[in-house]
Motif scaffolding. Sequence first.
Motif, PDB file in Angstrom:
ATOM      1  N   TYR A  31      73.021 -21.500 -74.993  1.00 35.89           N
ATOM      2  CA  TYR A  31      71.673 -21.655 -75.544  1.00 35.89           C
ATOM      3  C   TYR A  31      71.733 -22.185 -76.984  1.00 35.89           C
ATOM      4  CZ  TYR A  31      69.146 -19.655 -71.604  1.00 35.89           C
ATOM      5  OH  TYR A  31      68.592 -19.458 -70.371  1.00 35.89           O
ATOM      6  N   GLU A  33      73.917 -24.083 -78.241  1.00 40.00           N
ATOM      7  CA  GLU A  33      74.300 -25.492 -78.197  1.00 40.00           C
ATOM      8  C   GLU A  33      73.095 -26.408 -77.975  1.00 40.00           C
ATOM      9  OE1 GLU A  33      76.777 -27.608 -75.043  1.00 40.00           O
ATOM     10  OE2 GLU A  33      78.214 -26.268 -76.021  1.00 40.00           O
ATOM     11  N   MET A  34      72.040 -25.840 -77.367  1.00 44.56           N
ATOM     12  CA  MET A  34      70.845 -26.643 -77.093  1.00 44.56           C
ATOM     13  C   MET A  34      70.173 -27.133 -78.370  1.00 44.56           C
ATOM     14  SD  MET A  34      69.329 -24.321 -74.024  1.00 44.56           S
ATOM     15  CE  MET A  34      67.826 -25.211 -73.714  1.00 44.56           C
ATOM     16  N   GLU A  36      71.453 -28.758 -80.606  1.00 43.80           N
ATOM     17  CA  GLU A  36      71.885 -30.136 -80.859  1.00 43.80           C
ATOM     18  C   GLU A  36      70.926 -31.164 -80.272  1.00 43.80           C
ATOM     19  OE1 GLU A  36      75.818 -31.150 -79.683  1.00 43.80           O
ATOM     20  OE2 GLU A  36      76.632 -29.293 -80.520  1.00 43.80           O
TER      21      GLU A  36
ATOM     22  N   LYS B   9      69.164 -40.256 -79.234  1.00 41.05           N
ATOM     23  CA  LYS B   9      70.126 -39.876 -80.271  1.00 41.05           C
ATOM     24  C   LYS B   9      71.543 -40.158 -79.775  1.00 41.05           C
ATOM     25  CE  LYS B   9      69.780 -36.034 -82.586  1.00 41.05           C
ATOM     26  NZ  LYS B   9      69.601 -34.581 -82.806  1.00 41.05           N
ATOM     27  N   LYS B  11      75.530 -39.466 -80.475  1.00 42.67           N
ATOM     28  CA  LYS B  11      76.434 -38.592 -81.219  1.00 42.67           C
ATOM     29  C   LYS B  11      77.872 -38.869 -80.839  1.00 42.67           C
ATOM     30  CE  LYS B  11      73.100 -35.256 -81.024  1.00 42.67           C
ATOM     31  NZ  LYS B  11      72.631 -33.999 -80.504  1.00 42.67           N
ATOM     32  N   LYS B  22      77.963 -39.543 -76.885  1.00 39.63           N
ATOM     33  CA  LYS B  22      76.968 -38.770 -76.150  1.00 39.63           C
ATOM     34  C   LYS B  22      75.598 -39.379 -76.430  1.00 39.63           C
ATOM     35  CE  LYS B  22      75.493 -34.356 -76.875  1.00 39.63           C
ATOM     36  NZ  LYS B  22      75.579 -32.966 -77.287  1.00 39.63           N
ATOM     37  N   ASP B  24      71.646 -38.705 -76.043  1.00 43.25           N
ATOM     38  CA  ASP B  24      70.552 -37.782 -75.732  1.00 43.25           C
ATOM     39  C   ASP B  24      69.274 -38.584 -75.635  1.00 43.25           C
ATOM     40  OD1 ASP B  24      71.715 -35.292 -75.684  1.00 43.25           O
ATOM     41  OD2 ASP B  24      71.368 -34.872 -77.812  1.00 43.25           O
TER      42      ASP B  24
ATOM     43  N   GLU C  70      67.327 -16.557 -69.901  1.00 42.60           N
ATOM     44  CA  GLU C  70      66.359 -15.706 -70.595  1.00 42.60           C
ATOM     45  C   GLU C  70      64.932 -16.157 -70.342  1.00 42.60           C
ATOM     46  OE1 GLU C  70      67.773 -16.107 -74.554  1.00 42.60           O
ATOM     47  OE2 GLU C  70      67.077 -18.144 -74.742  1.00 42.60           O
ATOM     48  N   PRO C  76      69.415 -24.319 -69.222  1.00 47.93           N
ATOM     49  CA  PRO C  76      70.324 -25.440 -69.468  1.00 47.93           C
ATOM     50  C   PRO C  76      71.374 -25.576 -68.353  1.00 47.93           C
ATOM     51  CG  PRO C  76      70.864 -23.570 -70.894  1.00 47.93           C
ATOM     52  CD  PRO C  76      69.607 -23.204 -70.156  1.00 47.93           C
ATOM     53  N   ARG C 123      67.775 -29.605 -68.816  1.00 51.21           N
ATOM     54  CA  ARG C 123      67.235 -28.245 -68.692  1.00 51.21           C
ATOM     55  C   ARG C 123      66.276 -28.252 -67.517  1.00 51.21           C
ATOM     56  NH1 ARG C 123      66.851 -28.903 -75.141  1.00 51.21           N
ATOM     57  NH2 ARG C 123      69.090 -29.243 -75.236  1.00 51.21           N
TER      58      ARG C 123
END
Lengths: 254, 111, 158
Positions: A31, A33-34, A36, B9, B11, B22, B24, C70, C76, C123
Amino acid sequence: MKKTLILLAASAALAFGGEQFSMSDADRAMYAEMLESNPAEMFVAGGADLLEEHCGGDAGLAKFLDVSEEKLPEYIAGFPRYVKKLEGVVALDQVLQALMAQNKQKPFALKSAEMFAMSAYAKSIANDVEINIDVTANAPMKKAYALGKEVYETKRGGRGLACLSCHSSDVIGSILRTQPLPDLGDAESNSGGTWPAYRMTKSSLTTIQKRFQGCMQNALLAVIPLGSEEMVALEVYITNLGKGNAIAIPGLKR
Amino acid sequence: MGKVKSLIKIKPNKYNTGDIVKVDFMVMHPMETGMRTDKQTGKLVPADYINEVKFFFNDALITNMSVWETVSTNPVFTINFKVPSEGTLKVVFKDNKGSTNEQSTKIKPKG
Amino acid sequence: MQRRSFIKGFGVVLAASAVVPVTMMAEEAKKAPVQSPNKMNIDSAIKAITGGKALVPSSKIEFKAPEIAENGAVVPVKITVESPMTKDDYVKAIHILAKKNGNVRCTDIFLTPANGTAHFATRIKLGETQDILVIAQMSDGTFLSATQNVKVTIGGCG
């Protein structure tokens, strides 16, 4: 004898429940890490456009606050603060409202998505700067801090709960519905430095005062209005708990 | 064809030709499932979701995605990409109502 | 003083109104099931992907999802498939399926050697505790798979 057994069983069940339903470190890391790839970055980018359009951008904000653009990040890292022009201790969103009013525009409501985005951008100007709120700077700040402490500690509502009921050092770390109760001032929670944040449960960007309202609602406390003296005071108190932490906007919260 | 907010993005920030970076891609979108009831009207909110995302590098298709309403609101899609040269990375995305939007970013390797 | 009212005055009204626990609200929601407009079950979805070919569970798929989510609305998922990603040997597609969602399909990602690595993250929404199935379609025509169970909870307060 029987009573003791029941008590023991109950406490064992509680302890077990706590173990069983707390998230693993690996899950929590996932979580974390999200952050980023935080969808709130889109909201903050929108907020930058709004600030440009309605307030003259960073320069307009700096001018309104009587600081140089160079000093603006450090100054923003001290909010909520006493602003003489506004004759009181205010949060950043209230400054933006006043600035919009000065520019002969109808200010965004404190609870509006536009204000959330614009104030998030404004606070992000101070990213990487340490929170430097000074609660002893002047009489109004001292007063706000004292009031904030009172709001934080006063038990209210049907269940007689205060903010402190779930965030005192006695209970920090206990598991409440899979989540450890956070230390609001530590570097990990960094409540003063990571709001406005993206809330995954709401799928949107929200402010710390709005979060306080959600907390009050869930704990059955009468909800204190955004921007009220008490609400700003509570933001002052909680921001001060994390003084020295670096500002990192937008945050990403559960 | 309304403009939908989106962001690409890359990275890390600095990379060389031949590096795998990467990518995003995020979109501001409700991703309505068609199963949610509007609290005010009591009616179902119609399904409204991104259903296709295509990544292009200098107009050559790199990755193509079919997306369903089961992806989270304000979706984030992360893929990898091996940087072949300088150029433009473009993402074209569509929703189930037929609207198309795109976003692009420059790819500038250091070496 | 006006401000006192916020801290000490309110509250009494709320005390009387009982609060419905979140678990009960979840039960409530279950009573009136609304079908997904794209409803598809897991068997049909797998068949549409593989055309009836066998799924081979494989450790070449590194699939990460939380054991405990949660919040079912934002779960994710992260997938990396071991592959050289060359013209002759690459991962053609990665499919993510949530077995108990009304529409089990989440995303189908069609990759090319230009990706460099077969990696994907996003996600997803999960209606309840369930298994997530990842299928990797390889360029040689085989289908690899990996599964992970995700427990959906409503964590924390609010």
